[in-house]
Design a protein around this motif. Structure first.
Motif, mmCIF file in Angstrom:
data_model
loop_
_atom_site.group_PDB
_atom_site.id
_atom_site.type_symbol
_atom_site.label_atom_id
_atom_site.label_comp_id
_atom_site.label_asym_id
_atom_site.label_seq_id
_atom_site.Cartn_x
_atom_site.Cartn_y
_atom_site.Cartn_z
ATOM 1 N N LEU A 198 85.103 -16.759 8.250
ATOM 2 C CA LEU A 198 84.500 -17.022 9.551
ATOM 3 C C LEU A 198 83.624 -15.884 10.058
ATOM 4 C CD1 LEU A 198 87.654 -18.465 11.400
ATOM 5 C CD2 LEU A 198 85.960 -19.719 10.066
ATOM 6 N N ASP A 221 81.186 -13.948 9.202
ATOM 7 C CA ASP A 221 79.729 -13.815 9.078
ATOM 8 C C ASP A 221 78.948 -14.957 9.740
ATOM 9 O OD1 ASP A 221 80.006 -11.454 7.671
ATOM 10 O OD2 ASP A 221 80.067 -12.472 5.723
ATOM 11 N N SER A 222 79.633 -15.896 10.345
ATOM 12 C CA SER A 222 78.944 -17.042 10.961
ATOM 13 C C SER A 222 78.211 -16.621 12.230
ATOM 14 C CB SER A 222 79.958 -18.138 11.309
ATOM 15 O OG SER A 222 79.340 -19.166 12.074
ATOM 16 N N TYR A 233 77.962 -18.500 14.731
ATOM 17 C CA TYR A 233 78.579 -19.268 15.811
ATOM 18 C C TYR A 233 79.884 -18.628 16.268
ATOM 19 C CZ TYR A 233 75.284 -22.909 14.448
ATOM 20 O OH TYR A 233 74.137 -23.608 14.157
ATOM 21 N N PRO A 264 83.066 -21.018 14.420
ATOM 22 C CA PRO A 264 82.533 -21.503 13.146
ATOM 23 C C PRO A 264 83.462 -22.495 12.456
ATOM 24 C CG PRO A 264 83.338 -19.253 12.932
ATOM 25 C CD PRO A 264 83.506 -19.629 14.365
ATOM 26 N N SER A 265 82.863 -23.283 11.589
ATOM 27 C CA SER A 265 83.607 -24.207 10.735
ATOM 28 C C SER A 265 82.817 -24.358 9.449
ATOM 29 C CB SER A 265 83.785 -25.564 11.414
ATOM 30 O OG SER A 265 84.461 -26.463 10.560
ATOM 31 N N PRO A 266 83.148 -23.550 8.443
ATOM 32 C CA PRO A 266 82.362 -23.556 7.197
ATOM 33 C C PRO A 266 82.289 -24.926 6.529
ATOM 34 C CG PRO A 266 83.867 -21.676 7.259
ATOM 35 C CD PRO A 266 84.230 -22.549 8.425
ATOM 36 N N SER A 313 81.991 -27.825 8.016
ATOM 37 C CA SER A 313 81.173 -28.810 8.727
ATOM 38 C C SER A 313 79.698 -28.650 8.368
ATOM 39 C CB SER A 313 81.355 -28.686 10.242
ATOM 40 O OG SER A 313 80.688 -27.546 10.737
ATOM 41 N N GLU A 314 78.962 -29.748 8.489
ATOM 42 C CA GLU A 314 77.540 -29.731 8.150
ATOM 43 C C GLU A 314 76.757 -28.814 9.080
ATOM 44 O OE1 GLU A 314 73.834 -32.944 7.840
ATOM 45 O OE2 GLU A 314 75.914 -33.652 7.819
ATOM 46 N N SER A 315 77.156 -28.745 10.355
ATOM 47 C CA SER A 315 76.449 -27.931 11.339
ATOM 48 C C SER A 315 76.771 -26.444 11.222
ATOM 49 C CB SER A 315 76.805 -28.404 12.755
ATOM 50 O OG SER A 315 78.201 -28.205 13.002
ATOM 51 N N GLY A 316 77.922 -26.135 10.633
ATOM 52 C CA GLY A 316 78.352 -24.743 10.546
ATOM 53 C C GLY A 316 79.254 -24.328 11.687
ATOM 54 N N HIS A 317 79.337 -25.155 12.724
ATOM 55 C CA HIS A 317 80.243 -24.836 13.837
ATOM 56 C C HIS A 317 81.278 -25.942 13.999
ATOM 57 C CE1 HIS A 317 78.198 -27.839 16.313
ATOM 58 N NE2 HIS A 317 77.036 -27.246 16.088
#
Length: 306
Positions: A205, A207-208, A210, A213-215, A217-221
């Protein structure tokens, strides 16, 4: 230029000049394509009677008055664009009245219920939760949401920079890429900092860009559907019916509680990011209740309490 080409030109204008969000553009497209398929002869050449019949047909298909009003709003903008671009000599929506809508009150939560929800999130984040990372994240999410009244899409996509500075306000980019300033309570800042420690301690998480974050997910968050699901579970653990709670209900609670405690309607409009005061006026029942209480408490001829 046929109806399809004019719709594309309108959507391009809304995207480039107005900065309309993808979801908004998708809604416009759906509305206009439905009208094109339904109105005989197509949408571009429709007259006032055609549009009136179309809206009446929506009622026959079971659409609520609010849906008809939203569809008419889309058509107004579309024909206003055609008229401004000299693609039509008139605006057929100019003489149409909006469908009468019943006044519906937004679902909200009592201050005591909101307090229980926040206390539950706090206790789980501070205690020995089965998933301490998820507990810290949920605590930060609910504290920030109730402190700011953000839309759920704005909340889950917050940049990590918001938590990296101890400031009482931050700028959020809302609908139509419009920016507004929202306040952060001390409790929200504390919850965000505690979450930041957990977040930065997880290599997946850290380096995100957001805050949430949610690695995977398509959106990244964090997807808003995941937050909504977890919020209902938190409510159930706090002894609150999960059906009563959603991210949007907490946004309504933010606005209602501010107004009930003396905030100005215009200030709440700005905090919520409503472009038009008429949208914020769904909360006028709170103002009416406050005025009645004010008169009963302070007017010299008011009836004394029993």
């Amino acid at each position: 230029m046929n109806s399809a080409a004019r719709i594309e030109a309108f959507l391009e204008m809304m995207s480039v000049e107005r900065g309309a969000a993808d979801n908004t553009l998708a809604n416009y497209r759906r509305d206009l394509e439905d009208a094109t398929e339904t109105i005989k002869g197509g949408l571009a050449g429709a007259g006032a009677d055609d549009i009136r019949a179309y809206l009446g047909g929506m009622a026959a298909r079971g659409f609520a008055a609010s849906s008809q009003a939203r569809r008419l709003s889309t058509l107004r903008q579309f024909f206003k664009f055609l008229y401004a671009e000299n693609l039509r000599p008139d605006d057929p929506t100019g003489t149409l009245d909006s469908p009468r809508r019943e006044r519906t009150l937004p679902k909200t939560m009592a201050e005591t219920e909101t307090g229980r929800l926040l206390d539950q999130a706090d206790a789980e984040a501070a205690g020995k939760a089965a998933d301490p990372v998820a507990a810290a994240r949920m605590h930060a999410l609910v504290e920030v949401l109730y402190a700011t009244g953000l839309r759920v899409s704005e909340l889950v996509a917050l940049p990590v920079a918001v938590a990296m500075r101890d400031e009482r306000f931050f700028v959020v980019r809302g609908k139509g890429s419009k920016e507004r300033m929202v306040p952060l309570s001390q409790k929200a800042r504390d919850a965000m900092r505690a979450w930041l420690v957990r977040r930065n301690g997880d290599p997946a998480l850290a380096d995100s860009p957001y805050l949430f974050p949610s690695p995977a997910s398509e959106s990244g968050h964090l997807p808003r559907q995941v937050f909504a699901r977890d919020l209902k579970a938190l409510a159930a653990r706090a002894g609150i019916a999960s059906a009563k709670v959603s991210p949007h209900v907490l946004r309504h609670a933010f606005a209602s509680h501010l107004l009930a405690n003396g905030a100005d309607l215009r200030a709440v409009q700005q905090l919520l990011g409503h472009a038009d005061i008429s949208t914020t006026q769904i909360y006028t029942h709170v103002l009416e209740e406050r005025l009645v209480r004010l008169v009963n408490d302070h007017h010299p001829l008011a009836d004394p309490p029993p």
